[in-house]
Design a protein around this motif. Structure first.
Motif, PDB file in Angstrom:
ATOM      1  N   MET A  84      -7.012  -3.436  11.878  1.00  0.00           N
ATOM      2  CA  MET A  84      -8.223  -3.215  11.134  1.00  0.00           C
ATOM      3  C   MET A  84      -8.832  -4.573  10.773  1.00  0.00           C
ATOM      4  N   ALA A  85     -10.119  -4.723  11.034  1.00  0.00           N
ATOM      5  CA  ALA A  85     -10.814  -5.975  10.728  1.00  0.00           C
ATOM      6  C   ALA A  85     -11.069  -6.081   9.227  1.00  0.00           C
ATOM      7  N   THR A  86     -11.010  -7.284   8.740  1.00  0.00           N
ATOM      8  CA  THR A  86     -11.283  -7.541   7.336  1.00  0.00           C
ATOM      9  C   THR A  86     -12.767  -7.833   7.155  1.00  0.00           C
ATOM     10  N   ALA A  87     -13.369  -7.202   6.177  1.00  0.00           N
ATOM     11  CA  ALA A  87     -14.786  -7.443   5.884  1.00  0.00           C
ATOM     12  C   ALA A  87     -14.950  -8.844   5.327  1.00  0.00           C
ATOM     13  N   PRO A  88     -16.049  -9.510   5.688  1.00  0.00           N
ATOM     14  CA  PRO A  88     -16.256 -10.856   5.151  1.00  0.00           C
ATOM     15  C   PRO A  88     -16.478 -10.813   3.639  1.00  0.00           C
ATOM     16  N   VAL A  89     -16.057 -11.860   2.986  1.00  0.00           N
ATOM     17  CA  VAL A  89     -16.272 -11.987   1.549  1.00  0.00           C
ATOM     18  C   VAL A  89     -17.696 -12.482   1.339  1.00  0.00           C
ATOM     19  N   ILE A  90     -18.450 -11.745   0.556  1.00  0.00           N
ATOM     20  CA  ILE A  90     -19.832 -12.123   0.265  1.00  0.00           C
ATOM     21  C   ILE A  90     -19.940 -12.388  -1.229  1.00  0.00           C
ATOM     22  N   ALA A  91     -20.410 -13.583  -1.551  1.00  0.00           N
ATOM     23  CA  ALA A  91     -20.624 -13.960  -2.944  1.00  0.00           C
ATOM     24  C   ALA A  91     -22.111 -13.841  -3.262  1.00  0.00           C
ATOM     25  N   ILE A  92     -22.424 -13.347  -4.438  1.00  0.00           N
ATOM     26  CA  ILE A  92     -23.805 -13.231  -4.913  1.00  0.00           C
ATOM     27  C   ILE A  92     -23.966 -14.223  -6.058  1.00  0.00           C
ATOM     28  N   ARG A  93     -25.024 -15.060  -5.963  1.00  0.00           N
ATOM     29  CA  ARG A  93     -25.227 -16.081  -6.999  1.00  0.00           C
ATOM     30  C   ARG A  93     -26.689 -16.511  -7.010  1.00  0.00           C
ATOM     31  N   LEU A  94     -27.068 -17.259  -8.033  1.00  0.00           N
ATOM     32  CA  LEU A  94     -28.403 -17.846  -8.086  1.00  0.00           C
ATOM     33  C   LEU A  94     -28.483 -19.006  -7.100  1.00  0.00           C
ATOM     34  N   ALA A  95     -29.640 -19.159  -6.476  1.00  0.00           N
ATOM     35  CA  ALA A  95     -29.853 -20.273  -5.560  1.00  0.00           C
ATOM     36  C   ALA A  95     -29.907 -21.585  -6.332  1.00  0.00           C
ATOM     37  N   THR A  96     -29.475 -22.633  -5.682  1.00  0.00           N
ATOM     38  CA  THR A  96     -29.534 -23.985  -6.227  1.00  0.00           C
ATOM     39  C   THR A  96     -30.473 -24.816  -5.356  1.00  0.00           C
ATOM     40  N   PRO A  97     -30.857 -25.997  -5.795  1.00  0.00           N
ATOM     41  CA  PRO A  97     -31.715 -26.844  -4.962  1.00  0.00           C
ATOM     42  C   PRO A  97     -31.134 -27.108  -3.571  1.00  0.00           C
ATOM     43  N   ASN A  98     -29.826 -27.174  -3.448  1.00  0.00           N
ATOM     44  CA  ASN A  98     -29.204 -27.390  -2.133  1.00  0.00           C
ATOM     45  C   ASN A  98     -29.402 -26.221  -1.179  1.00  0.00           C
ATOM     46  N   ASP A  99     -29.752 -25.057  -1.695  1.00  0.00           N
ATOM     47  CA  ASP A  99     -29.963 -23.873  -0.869  1.00  0.00           C
ATOM     48  C   ASP A  99     -31.387 -23.762  -0.341  1.00  0.00           C
ATOM     49  N   GLY A 100     -32.273 -24.650  -0.778  1.00  0.00           N
ATOM     50  CA  GLY A 100     -33.700 -24.504  -0.495  1.00  0.00           C
ATOM     51  C   GLY A 100     -34.053 -24.234   0.951  1.00  0.00           C
ATOM     52  N   ALA A 101     -33.516 -25.004   1.884  1.00  0.00           N
ATOM     53  CA  ALA A 101     -33.866 -24.840   3.298  1.00  0.00           C
ATOM     54  C   ALA A 101     -33.424 -23.485   3.829  1.00  0.00           C
ATOM     55  N   GLN A 102     -32.210 -23.061   3.470  1.00  0.00           N
ATOM     56  CA  GLN A 102     -31.728 -21.761   3.945  1.00  0.00           C
ATOM     57  C   GLN A 102     -32.502 -20.609   3.313  1.00  0.00           C
ATOM     58  N   VAL A 103     -32.827 -20.728   2.030  1.00  0.00           N
ATOM     59  CA  VAL A 103     -33.627 -19.697   1.356  1.00  0.00           C
ATOM     60  C   VAL A 103     -34.988 -19.585   2.033  1.00  0.00           C
ATOM     61  N   ALA A 104     -35.623 -20.724   2.285  1.00  0.00           N
ATOM     62  CA  ALA A 104     -36.938 -20.716   2.935  1.00  0.00           C
ATOM     63  C   ALA A 104     -36.864 -20.079   4.319  1.00  0.00           C
ATOM     64  N   ALA A 105     -35.843 -20.401   5.081  1.00  0.00           N
ATOM     65  CA  ALA A 105     -35.700 -19.827   6.422  1.00  0.00           C
ATOM     66  C   ALA A 105     -35.542 -18.306   6.361  1.00  0.00           C
ATOM     67  N   LEU A 106     -34.760 -17.820   5.410  1.00  0.00           N
ATOM     68  CA  LEU A 106     -34.599 -16.373   5.263  1.00  0.00           C
ATOM     69  C   LEU A 106     -35.913 -15.716   4.844  1.00  0.00           C
TER      70      LEU A 106
END
Length: 79
Positions: free
Chosen positions: A1-23
């Motif tokens: 049985m495959a293990t589901a990936p761990v997904i964390a939910i959090r507030l974006a930080t300035p370091n996330d800007g490029a990925q947030v914009a792309a999404l």
């Protein structure tokens, strides 16, 4: 049985800007709304630095953002 990936939910930080914009650009294009990557990146950076106007909540697996929710307190993100 495959293990589901761990997904964390959090507030974006300035370091996330490029990925947030792309999404966000991908989402806006799927909705046939105008989406300029440069403008969206600038908007995201501005809003992350001004949390009284908006917040971005991200879903992350490993070091990759796999989802984003925009919570706007003053104007719609789409326009």
């Amino acid at each position: 049985m495959a293990t589901a990936p761990v997904i964390a939910i959090r507030l974006a930080t300035p370091n996330d800007g490029a990925q947030v914009a792309a999404l966000l650009v991908a989402q806006l294009r799927e909705l046939d709304l105008p989406a300029d990557a440069v403008s969206t990146t600038r908007l995201v950076a501005t809003l992350i630095e001004r949390p009284r106007r908006a917040r971005f909540v991200v879903a992350e697996t490993g070091a990759t953002l796999v989802g984003v929710a925009a919570i706007s307190f003053s104007w719609p993100i789409e326009y």
